[in-house]
Design an enzyme around this catalytic site. Structure first.
Site, PDB file in Angstrom:
ATOM      1  N   GLU A  69       0.826  -1.210   0.000  1.00  0.00           N
ATOM      2  CA  GLU A  69       0.000   0.000   0.000  1.00  0.00           C
ATOM      3  C   GLU A  69       0.860   1.260   0.000  1.00  0.00           C
ATOM      4  OE1 GLU A  69      -3.597  -1.814   2.743  1.00  0.00           O
ATOM      5  OE2 GLU A  69      -1.777  -1.100   3.700  1.00  0.00           O
ATOM      6  N   ASP A 240      -7.747  -5.042   8.619  1.00  0.00           N
ATOM      7  CA  ASP A 240      -7.340  -3.790   7.986  1.00  0.00           C
ATOM      8  C   ASP A 240      -7.183  -3.932   6.482  1.00  0.00           C
ATOM      9  OD1 ASP A 240      -5.091  -5.371   8.002  1.00  0.00           O
ATOM     10  OD2 ASP A 240      -3.735  -3.860   8.801  1.00  0.00           O
TER      11      ASP A 240
HETATM   12  P1  NAD Z   1       2.226 -10.641  13.520  1.00  0.00           P
HETATM   13  O1  NAD Z   1       2.103 -11.606  12.407  1.00  0.00           O
HETATM   14  O2  NAD Z   1       3.578 -10.315  14.057  1.00  0.00           O
HETATM   15  O3  NAD Z   1       1.332 -11.119  14.766  1.00  0.00           O
HETATM   16  C1  NAD Z   1       0.027 -11.591  14.637  1.00  0.00           C
HETATM   17  C2  NAD Z   1      -0.235 -12.605  15.732  1.00  0.00           C
HETATM   18  O4  NAD Z   1      -1.620 -12.988  15.652  1.00  0.00           O
HETATM   19  C3  NAD Z   1       0.582 -13.876  15.606  1.00  0.00           C
HETATM   20  O5  NAD Z   1       1.341 -14.081  16.768  1.00  0.00           O
HETATM   21  C4  NAD Z   1      -0.487 -14.969  15.397  1.00  0.00           C
HETATM   22  O6  NAD Z   1      -0.132 -16.214  16.004  1.00  0.00           O
HETATM   23  C5  NAD Z   1      -1.688 -14.351  16.063  1.00  0.00           C
HETATM   24  N1  NAD Z   1      -2.977 -14.910  15.649  1.00  0.00           N
HETATM   25  C6  NAD Z   1      -3.401 -15.226  14.395  1.00  0.00           C
HETATM   26  N2  NAD Z   1      -4.659 -15.717  14.441  1.00  0.00           N
HETATM   27  C7  NAD Z   1      -5.029 -15.692  15.750  1.00  0.00           C
HETATM   28  C8  NAD Z   1      -6.218 -16.064  16.431  1.00  0.00           C
HETATM   29  N3  NAD Z   1      -7.263 -16.579  15.791  1.00  0.00           N
HETATM   30  N4  NAD Z   1      -6.267 -15.902  17.779  1.00  0.00           N
HETATM   31  C9  NAD Z   1      -5.199 -15.398  18.454  1.00  0.00           C
HETATM   32  N5  NAD Z   1      -4.042 -15.039  17.857  1.00  0.00           N
HETATM   33  C10 NAD Z   1      -3.966 -15.183  16.516  1.00  0.00           C
HETATM   34  O7  NAD Z   1       1.484  -9.309  13.013  1.00  0.00           O
HETATM   35  P2  NAD Z   1       1.592  -7.818  13.592  1.00  0.00           P
HETATM   36  O8  NAD Z   1       2.680  -7.057  12.910  1.00  0.00           O
HETATM   37  O9  NAD Z   1       1.550  -7.858  15.083  1.00  0.00           O
HETATM   38  O10 NAD Z   1       0.231  -7.227  13.027  1.00  0.00           O
HETATM   39  C11 NAD Z   1      -1.005  -7.712  13.513  1.00  0.00           C
HETATM   40  C12 NAD Z   1      -2.116  -7.188  12.641  1.00  0.00           C
HETATM   41  O11 NAD Z   1      -2.233  -5.775  12.794  1.00  0.00           O
HETATM   42  C13 NAD Z   1      -1.900  -7.420  11.142  1.00  0.00           C
HETATM   43  O12 NAD Z   1      -3.092  -7.917  10.604  1.00  0.00           O
HETATM   44  C14 NAD Z   1      -1.570  -6.057  10.593  1.00  0.00           C
HETATM   45  O13 NAD Z   1      -1.990  -5.926   9.247  1.00  0.00           O
HETATM   46  C15 NAD Z   1      -2.368  -5.184  11.521  1.00  0.00           C
HETATM   47  N6  NAD Z   1      -1.872  -3.806  11.642  1.00  0.00           N
HETATM   48  C16 NAD Z   1      -2.814  -2.815  11.700  1.00  0.00           C
HETATM   49  C17 NAD Z   1      -2.406  -1.517  11.868  1.00  0.00           C
HETATM   50  C18 NAD Z   1      -3.434  -0.437  11.986  1.00  0.00           C
HETATM   51  O14 NAD Z   1      -3.092   0.751  11.937  1.00  0.00           O
HETATM   52  N7  NAD Z   1      -4.681  -0.774  12.184  1.00  0.00           N
HETATM   53  C19 NAD Z   1      -1.044  -1.193  11.939  1.00  0.00           C
HETATM   54  C20 NAD Z   1      -0.124  -2.227  11.915  1.00  0.00           C
HETATM   55  C21 NAD Z   1      -0.544  -3.534  11.775  1.00  0.00           C
END
Ligand code: NAD
Length: 355
Positions: A69, A240
């Protein structure tokens, strides 16, 4: 004192560059809680002047496994953009789900004035935005937060809620117990009480704030309707992107929903599950006093966070100011800038190896 970051006019071709090492140095130099509090204030200040920004939903290039993005915005004086990806399967190969870098430019000349890593900065600004929103929306005195999804963003979220909202107890749950162990370990010495849990239901016990921060490219149900009682604030971060949500639809129907920028959130957020005319409140209106935040103790509030360009803009401007007078940047020879602006070719010619 001389200001090494704002270059002399003849130096405009050199762009201050903040590497990952610099960013880590800067955060330690200032202190992470101070950075999170400062970022929350900087983002809030820019939300307060929301109409001043040129806004557009981010430009997304989707694939089966993720998304790349571009997130641009401008306040008429400064232009900024972030490049960011989201690839939930990356962690299987030892790669980050989210990586990013960003740029600020002077609108008057179009010349860049900062290039920065933004993988760390995105985690910091996302956490600061979440905590800033919760300050307006969460029930007063909520000291316990359930943190579901304990990956890369999780500790940043916990520390921001501690620094900005006074949360003192976090209850952690992740599908992968190793992620929970990592998060609990990293939060040792933070002053937070940390309780690892074996289910999302257990994590919710006694929590009046819940942050969902999981990564899975599907319509997931991290929270089911029965898990959310009255008076809870939900900070939903992980949904997101089109086809990627975390909450049961019924929760949305019982919640008052707050969003960053509706044209983007309708496509990417939890509310992609709802009709396009379902009422939502824009967070900037709450911050500017034009709309109420939390109105009653029993209300369920939902911050349907997807991340918006103005947050990155505020974070980049914060970094630009914070590196003034420090060693936390290098000067990149990034722009071709001949002494005679029309003699670009001559500059190339003069650089030919002798002989
Ligand atoms: P990451 O991959 O490091 O961590 C995600 C975690 O979620 C993993 O540890 C995984 O095991 C866990 N997980 C997956 N499915 C699960 C479930 N059903 N129950 C419990 N845990 C589960 O990712 P990250 O960098 O921490 O990012 C997390 C999310 O946040 C991503 O989807 C990312 O796109 C989003 N994000 C959003 C924003 C925003 O501004 N809204 C900003 C950054 C990241």
């Amino acid at each position: 004192m001389t200001d090494p970051v704002t270059p002399a006019p003849s130096d405009l071709a050199f762009v201050p560059f903040v590497s990952v090492d610099h960013m880590m140095g800067l955060v330690h130099h200032i202190g992470i809680r101070t950075v999170l509090g400062d970022l929350a204030r900087a983002i809030e200040a820019d939300f307060r002047r929301w109409p001043a920004f040129d806004k557009t939903p981010r430009v997304a290039s989707h694939s089966d496994v993720g998304v790349i993005e571009l997130m641009p915005t401008s306040d008429g004086e400064t232009y900024g953009f972030k490049y960011v990806n989201g690839h939930p399967s990356n962690t299987r190969d030892g790669l980050q789900t989210v990586t990013a870098f960003g740029l600020l430019a002077d609108v008057t000349t179009g010349y860049p004035k900062l290039l920065s890593e933004m993988t760390l900065l995105t985690a910091l600004r996302t956490a600061a935005t979440s905590a800033m929103a919760a300050r307006h929306l969460a029930p007063k005195g909520a000291g316990t937060m359930a943190m579901i999804g304990n990956g890369a963003q999780a500790e940043f979220q916990c520390l921001a809620f501690q620094a900005v909202c006074g949360v003192d107890h976090v209850r952690l749950y992740d599908l992968d117990p190793r992620a929970t162990e990592k998060c609990a370990r990293n939060l040792q010495g933070s002053g937070l009480r940390v309780t690892p849990c074996i289910s999302a239901e257990q994590a919710m016990e006694g929590a009046r704030i819940v942050t969902t921060c999981t990564a899975d490219k599907q319509y997931a149900t991290i929270l089911t309707d029965n898990m959310i009682g009255s008076g809870v604030h939900i900070n939903a971060i992980g949904g997101d992107c089109p086809g990627k949500t975390e909450l049961a639809r019924d929760i949305l129907l019982r919640s008052d929903i707050f969003v960053e920028y509706p044209p983007q959130t309708r496509v990417e957020g939890e509310i992609q599950q709802l009709p396009a005319d379902h009422p939502v409140t824009e967070l900037w209106q709450v911050i500017s006093g034009a709309a109420p935040g939390r109105r009653s103790a029993g209300q369920i509030t939902l911050f349907d966070s997807v991340g918006f360009a103005v947050e990155d803009f505020a974070a980049l401007r914060y970094v630009h100011d914070a590196i003034q007078g420090t060693e936390f940047y290098t000067r990149l020879d990034m722009l071709a800038d001949p002494d005679d602006p029309r003699d670009l070719f001559g500059m190339l010619q003069r650089a030919a190896p002798a002989g």
